[in-house]
Design an enzyme around this catalytic site. Structure first.
Site, PDB file in Angstrom:
ATOM      1  CG  HIS A 141      -0.427   3.825   5.863  1.00 49.69           C
ATOM      2  ND1 HIS A 141      -0.160   3.185   7.045  1.00 49.69           N
ATOM      3  CD2 HIS A 141      -0.561   2.828   4.932  1.00 49.69           C
ATOM      4  CE1 HIS A 141      -0.125   1.863   6.848  1.00 49.69           C
ATOM      5  NE2 HIS A 141      -0.391   1.628   5.575  1.00 49.69           N
ATOM      6  CB  CYS A 175      -0.939  -0.001   1.205  1.00 53.23           C
ATOM      7  SG  CYS A 175      -0.144  -0.432   2.765  1.00 53.23           S
TER       8      CYS A 175
HETATM    9  N1  LIG Z   1      -4.053  -4.952   5.232  1.00 58.01           N
HETATM   10  C1  LIG Z   1      -3.303  -4.103   4.601  1.00 58.01           C
HETATM   11  O1  LIG Z   1      -3.295  -2.958   4.985  1.00 58.01           O
HETATM   12  C2  LIG Z   1      -2.476  -4.501   3.410  1.00 58.01           C
HETATM   13  C3  LIG Z   1      -2.207  -3.544   2.448  1.00 58.01           C
HETATM   14  C4  LIG Z   1      -1.474  -3.902   1.308  1.00 58.01           C
HETATM   15  C5  LIG Z   1      -0.948  -5.168   1.212  1.00 58.01           C
HETATM   16  N2  LIG Z   1      -1.196  -6.072   2.193  1.00 58.01           N
HETATM   17  C6  LIG Z   1      -0.614  -7.403   2.011  1.00 58.01           C
HETATM   18  O2  LIG Z   1      -1.613  -8.254   1.544  1.00 58.01           O
HETATM   19  C7  LIG Z   1      -1.392  -9.573   2.067  1.00 58.01           C
HETATM   20  C8  LIG Z   1      -2.624  -9.990   2.833  1.00 58.01           C
HETATM   21  O3  LIG Z   1      -2.827  -9.098   3.919  1.00 58.01           O
HETATM   22  P1  LIG Z   1      -4.247  -8.908   4.591  1.00 58.01           P
HETATM   23  O4  LIG Z   1      -4.191  -7.629   5.363  1.00 58.01           O
HETATM   24  O5  LIG Z   1      -5.323  -9.067   3.589  1.00 58.01           O
HETATM   25  O6  LIG Z   1      -4.234 -10.095   5.631  1.00 58.01           O
HETATM   26  P2  LIG Z   1      -5.486 -10.716   6.386  1.00 58.01           P
HETATM   27  O7  LIG Z   1      -4.936 -11.366   7.576  1.00 58.01           O
HETATM   28  O8  LIG Z   1      -6.559  -9.707   6.534  1.00 58.01           O
HETATM   29  O9  LIG Z   1      -6.003 -11.818   5.356  1.00 58.01           O
HETATM   30  C9  LIG Z   1      -5.265 -12.959   5.047  1.00 58.01           C
HETATM   31  C10 LIG Z   1      -6.240 -14.119   4.913  1.00 58.01           C
HETATM   32  O10 LIG Z   1      -5.504 -15.274   4.515  1.00 58.01           O
HETATM   33  C11 LIG Z   1      -5.953 -16.363   5.294  1.00 58.01           C
HETATM   34  N3  LIG Z   1      -4.898 -17.387   5.315  1.00 58.01           N
HETATM   35  C12 LIG Z   1      -3.972 -17.618   6.261  1.00 58.01           C
HETATM   36  N4  LIG Z   1      -3.205 -18.675   5.895  1.00 58.01           N
HETATM   37  C13 LIG Z   1      -3.662 -19.097   4.693  1.00 58.01           C
HETATM   38  C14 LIG Z   1      -3.295 -20.139   3.823  1.00 58.01           C
HETATM   39  N5  LIG Z   1      -2.268 -20.942   4.080  1.00 58.01           N
HETATM   40  N6  LIG Z   1      -3.986 -20.279   2.683  1.00 58.01           N
HETATM   41  C15 LIG Z   1      -5.003 -19.441   2.389  1.00 58.01           C
HETATM   42  N7  LIG Z   1      -5.409 -18.457   3.184  1.00 58.01           N
HETATM   43  C16 LIG Z   1      -4.734 -18.289   4.332  1.00 58.01           C
HETATM   44  C17 LIG Z   1      -6.286 -15.780   6.625  1.00 58.01           C
HETATM   45  O11 LIG Z   1      -7.158 -16.612   7.340  1.00 58.01           O
HETATM   46  C18 LIG Z   1      -6.913 -14.468   6.231  1.00 58.01           C
HETATM   47  O12 LIG Z   1      -8.292 -14.631   6.008  1.00 58.01           O
HETATM   48  C19 LIG Z   1      -0.120  -9.480   2.899  1.00 58.01           C
HETATM   49  O13 LIG Z   1       0.984  -9.764   2.089  1.00 58.01           O
HETATM   50  C20 LIG Z   1      -0.083  -8.023   3.268  1.00 58.01           C
HETATM   51  O14 LIG Z   1       1.217  -7.584   3.563  1.00 58.01           O
HETATM   52  C21 LIG Z   1      -1.990  -5.772   3.264  1.00 58.01           C
END
Ligand SMILES: NC(=O)c1ccc[n+]([C@@H]2O[C@H](COP(=O)([O-])OP(=O)(O)OC[C@H]3O[C@@H](n4cnc5c(N)ncnc54)[C@H](O)[C@@H]3O)[C@@H](O)[C@H]2O)c1
Ligand SMILES: NC(=O)c1ccc[n+]([C@@H]2O[C@H](COP(=O)([O-])OP(=O)(O)OC[C@H]3O[C@@H](n4cnc5c(N)ncnc54)[C@H](O)[C@@H]3O)[C@@H](O)[C@H]2O)c1
Ligand SMILES: NC(=O)c1ccc[n+]([C@@H]2O[C@H](COP(=O)([O-])OP(=O)(O)OC[C@H]3O[C@@H](n4cnc5c(N)ncnc54)[C@H](O)[C@@H]3O)[C@@H](O)[C@H]2O)c1
Ligand SMILES: NC(=O)c1ccc[n+]([C@@H]2O[C@H](COP(=O)([O-])OP(=O)(O)OC[C@H]3O[C@@H](n4cnc5c(N)ncnc54)[C@H](O)[C@@H]3O)[C@@H](O)[C@H]2O)c1
Lengths: 337, 337, 337, 337
Positions: free
Chosen positions: B220, B140
């Site tokens: 942010h 992000c």
């Molecule tokens: N939340 C943010 O602000 C944000 C912003 C940009 C990028 N990201 C990136 O995006 C990615 C996901 O982040 P998020 O915030 O959506 O996380 P999150 O925790 O909200 O969602 C991740 C999901 O994946 C599931 N999960 C866990 N292990 C798994 C597996 N082995 N197989 C399939 N699903 C599984 C979890 O149960 C959860 O539902 C990360 O790399 C993060 O760094 C997050």
């Protein structure tokens, strides 16, 4: 079609306008605003006719490139009912205007109870509003308490209620409100004014309330105790409450641990603004100890009074029965999770 | 129709699923989840086919009354592209699975850059993704920085960028994350890792970043300084930036003072979940001091990468030009305020 | 003995009173307060003579069982120097009173610069205060910046400074201040007024500042960038800064990650109120990229100006050299960690 | 002289060490720590002998330039009583060590009740600790409740107690704990485990407790309801409570509205670390409605158990009567505001 004007277009007003627009038997005359800010801009995008709440400031709208449909008086004149959603205390000042045009008006919970002939909660006293000149839809907290007390009292009898209201410090957009890092007894004196407010709906209820304020913005939390006149099981209480359309029993299996995830769920299901019109009662918290019932409920301060305002519009005009109005409101808004 | 599977249904995954569903040239194969919680329930309500991310846990879904369309392998097999939106580090473990089925996959910014052949930001390097086996949509924050750097560099030349990233402590639903009452240098060492991450998009950019973490959940804030190679006026910079569809210049007249009101505006205009896919640049903050440009921008961490993921799906398959893909994505999502 | 009166007994005033009491060459005439609250009670316990700041309210003290030593005019009359620590803007109103009794007065950073003949920071311009009628001890933030800029400029030359000030929303006792959950550009316009305030101390310094406000109460955080005229190593910069008695380099080995633990350390070492009179510079953050120096420093808004006020008392009377005064102040307070 | 060793030098341990040092009949053998961080540094400055809690890490201290007095076993051997102030669950692991050296030990509220022969609150059951092998000083919340229940039960009889515990999310230095912006029912199930913990002190008390967690760090707040067996006036209750040395009735006239100002007052009066060893009961909140007593009390989680630990040291060794020990502890610490 019931013609409805909304005076004061803020947190509550914009939701009332959207809810009125969604009803098949209502038509939004327009909304009155004081300033041409981002909320005015959003109203324009929705096609809501805008009226100048403070005529002297009409120019500011024009300079902001916003067309006005008229002044607040024009809106009142064109309305069958006005919903006043101005800040606490301003409603009082507007009352004369509504009286002048003989337009029934609804006020909100920030106004003193004596501003209106009747304080209103659809579930509890819908019929009392009929033909009133002025109706006051009670506050978010009082609405939340009333919705639980009504069925409990009918089914089991309420001997005494004791509620600690852990209130959010401000709404998400209110950046100047605190506290930042404190837990405030607020008011410090006990019982708080919330109990007497509930008594405007249930005059005979024995209820003591305690107010607290904390650094959070999403929802209030009620720590609820009711000494009942009988001793149902927790399961029986849950069944009773889950039959009420404006109560949502948060299932333990949902993995929801607080208001952040609750609102996430609301948004996941497509709720506009992530609104939670229902009391959110934590199913796992409902418990009986002797004749003492306990439960936690989270109350979305910004939206739980919205269906109540819609019903009050019909109630004050004597349209629809309580059951029909509540069902229609709920269906059109999408109440029920 | 491009068949898209989403592996990991959390903050990013559910938004990607919704965005894919909104595209005319894409079809959502389904989403893979680990647990039958409220998010699974919401996915079911939307009619998204659910796959068990961890086959051994399939039973838990069944017990929760949720029908599964299969296991994650079935989803990968049926997809033209998989978007992996699992938590940081898990993507790495899933890579072999995608390779096995010869399915191109997108990873998110939480993974190391070397997980993929190319790090991706649509505005900056769309074409680089074509035919890649694996693509990483940058974080992000990196997305937010890239979208501003790209036009500035083209129009005025960037000599050096210095950005302080004041990051939200956690997303609104992440109740266990702090801090509660602190301002943390995070990381304490300078420069932070964010600069090198921007260099995966702009290898030659001279950029130093500083990371800070604070007790807020909504967005942010970037305190942005760019020493330019020429000296445009602030007005010229604003014009340039306002031409970029994924940048929103928050007008001074809107009465928006922070992220609470920004999200309020997003919700007022009907944005799903109140998402702000655009960098929100405070128009009044854009200023030039000599060759030093300064500005503040708020970045909605939960959603700014969503349009980028959609574009990356097309880019990796070589469908559509950058301009066509971005325009289509924006139109279907409703990007632009 | 220098007789010192303190007008305004709040966050700054009570600390000035304690610090004056600790000096061997000063005597506290008393403190003037407006209300008999808990702070008055604490002053009484310490044996500080209390004067009524607002004569009409003298009765309230008496009713609260608090003996007054007189009215504020009596205190001014009996003082060689008055330190005015009333809220922003009130100092301006008090100026005539001090002039009337020909008593030199110190004002605080909340007042406009032109309230005084000179703006003051001991390290940077001690001698400028001599014989002034009125002196303004600059704000917590300006003090924090000046203490770093002075040695850097002497040793390496400062070409340009760029500082993002991430400010605490309110002091720990200010329960009505927000924001609760927001990161506010504040002011939204850039550069902020802090840079010009630094220029009252360093008129020729090229400095741009950006202001931000967050939901925390303990300390401010400065994200500091200085383009130097030479290119020392980070080690050389750290050595220079660690020689300054009012700068504390937080060692990486201490396991301190933010302001909560910093204040914990201050309290562990017995600091009154957990005060941190020194800029707290994170040693691990000090770094050079080309001629760009970066560092993070946390500034304890409630106390960093206290040693400066003590020095200003001596400076305005022409007592002691800068070196002697600063050394005496530091020794008596216990500055240096 | 009673020789006391403190195992675990964190929030509670460092306060116990200071309190022991302040007693005329006790001598601090030393403190055992796991890591050479800022707290170790502060202990060294105070001259407290440091023992390595984890022998294998002794080198880390040496590298950090800190001299060790020995290993934890040496400390246990040299002590008449050990106060174990390690994190929840670790005390359990240390028990065998204390048994081995036949050294009576005190554990803290984070351990399960069955770790010890007796759970302890000085006011309520001082004598029960005599000759015990292991004593558990109950948690901050249980201590806070016990101190109020004991005198109420003696004077008026307690029929039933209902307490909502609104708990701080983390201590001020615990930067990784949340929530940031939420009000969490915690635990969601009712009654919470706090009631049974109070029953370890008052086995026959009928008490239901409800737990909540909020984003604040300074103190807990108890929303307290007790149905009494008689009907005293609120004034009589206040008189009773104000006679208890470890209860502080916050006077309405003090202008204190929350925990920020409470701690400010504590610091103004010179309390080390701003500690509030007393329950802080809001005098204006004490009220009677029929036989229902209500009050709010703020509990300083970091320090209210400190005088209890000091008393427990004497109690377990059979030194001093309850009255004498409590009086001595209070006098030496400065309990009473
Ligand atoms: N939340 C943010 O602000 C944000 C912003 C940009 C990028 N990201 C990136 O995006 C990615 C996901 O982040 P998020 O915030 O959506 O996380 P999150 O925790 O909200 O969602 C991740 C999901 O994946 C599931 N999960 C866990 N292990 C798994 C597996 N082995 N197989 C399939 N699903 C599984 C979890 O149960 C959860 O539902 C990360 O790399 C993060 O760094 C997050
Ligand atoms: N926000 C809540 O949580 C909440 C919940 C339940 C009830 N209420 C009650 O609803 C009422 C409105 O509260 P709100 O939160 O929507 O306030 P708000 O401040 O969000 O909105 C009020 C709007 O009225 C406008 N206004 C001010 N003076 C006006 C005037 N003279 N004429 C017309 N408009 C004027 C303001 O500009 C603002 O847009 C209050 O009585 C409040 O107590 C609020
Ligand atoms: N608090 C900070 O972080 C901080 C830091 C540096 C400088 N300052 C500056 O110091 C000054 C004082 O700020 P503060 O934070 O101590 O404020 P404060 O509100 O804590 O204390 C001010 C005191 O002055 C009293 N007062 C009000 N009117 C008065 C009058 N007419 N005569 C005498 N006393 C009066 C108030 O009752 C209060 O006790 C301001 O100029 C402020 O900008 C504050
Ligand atoms: N903090 C509170 O608010 C509070 C209040 C009342 C009771 N308690 C209880 O007091 C106990 C200590 O809590 P705390 O808040 O002081 O924790 P803390 O984390 O602040 O301190 C514990 C200390 O023990 C050290 N430690 C860890 N493992 C150890 C080992 N094997 N041997 C020796 N030392 C070890 C840690 O490094 C740390 O310094 C817990 O049982 C807790 O539940 C805490």
């Amino acid at each position: 079609m019931i013609k409805v004007g909304v005076n004061g277009y803020g947190t509550i007003g914009k939701r009332v306008a959207d809810a009125v627009t969604a009803q098949p038997d209502m038509e939004l005359v327009g909304v009155a605003k004081t300033r041409p800010n981002f909320e005015a801009e959003a109203a324009v995008r929705k096609g809501y006719p805008l009226y100048a709440a403070i005529p002297e400031r009409s120019d500011a709208f024009r300079e902001g490139g916003i067309d006005l449909a008229g002044e607040v008086e024009d809106m009142v004149m064109a309305s069958d009912v006005v919903v006043d959603t101005t800040p606490s205390g301003i409603g009082e000042q507007n009352r004369e205007l509504y009286r002048q045009y003989d337009t029934p008006a609804l006020f909100q919970g920030g106004e003193d109870a004596d501003i209106a002939d009747v304080s209103f909660n659809a579930r509890s006293n819908y019929d009392a509003a009929e033909d009133a000149e002025f109706v006051r839809v009670v506050s978010c907290n009082t609405t939340g308490i009333s919705r639980v007390v009504a069925p409990l009292d009918e089914a089991f009898g309420v001997e005494k209620a004791r509620v600690t209201l852990i209130r959010r410090g401000g709404d998400p957009g209110q950046t100047s409100r605190g506290p930042i890092n404190d837990i405030l007894p607020d008011p410090i004196t006990i019982p708080s004014h919330h109990g007497p407010d509930v008594n405007t709906i249930f005059p005979d209820l024995d209820i003591d309330t305690l107010g607290v304020k904390v650094p959070a913005t999403l929802m209030h939390l009620h720590s609820f105790n009711v000494t009942l006149e009988s001793e149902p099981t927790a399961e029986e209480v849950k069944e009773l409450l889950s039959d009420e359309p404006r109560l949502f029993l948060v299932p333990g299996s949902a993995g929801i641990d607080g208001t952040g995830k609750l609102k996430e769920f609301a948004m996941d299901t497509g709720r506009p603004r992530g609104d939670l019109w229902e009391n959110c009662i934590w199913a796992e918290s409902v418990s009986m100890e002797g004749d003492d019932l306990y439960l936690f409920q989270s109350i979305h301060q910004e939206s739980d009074v919205i269906p109540e305002n819609v019903d009050a519009i019909r109630a004050v005009l004597g349209r629809e029965t309580k059951e029909d109005s509540m069902a229609l409101t709920d269906e059109r808004l999408g109440v029920g999770l």
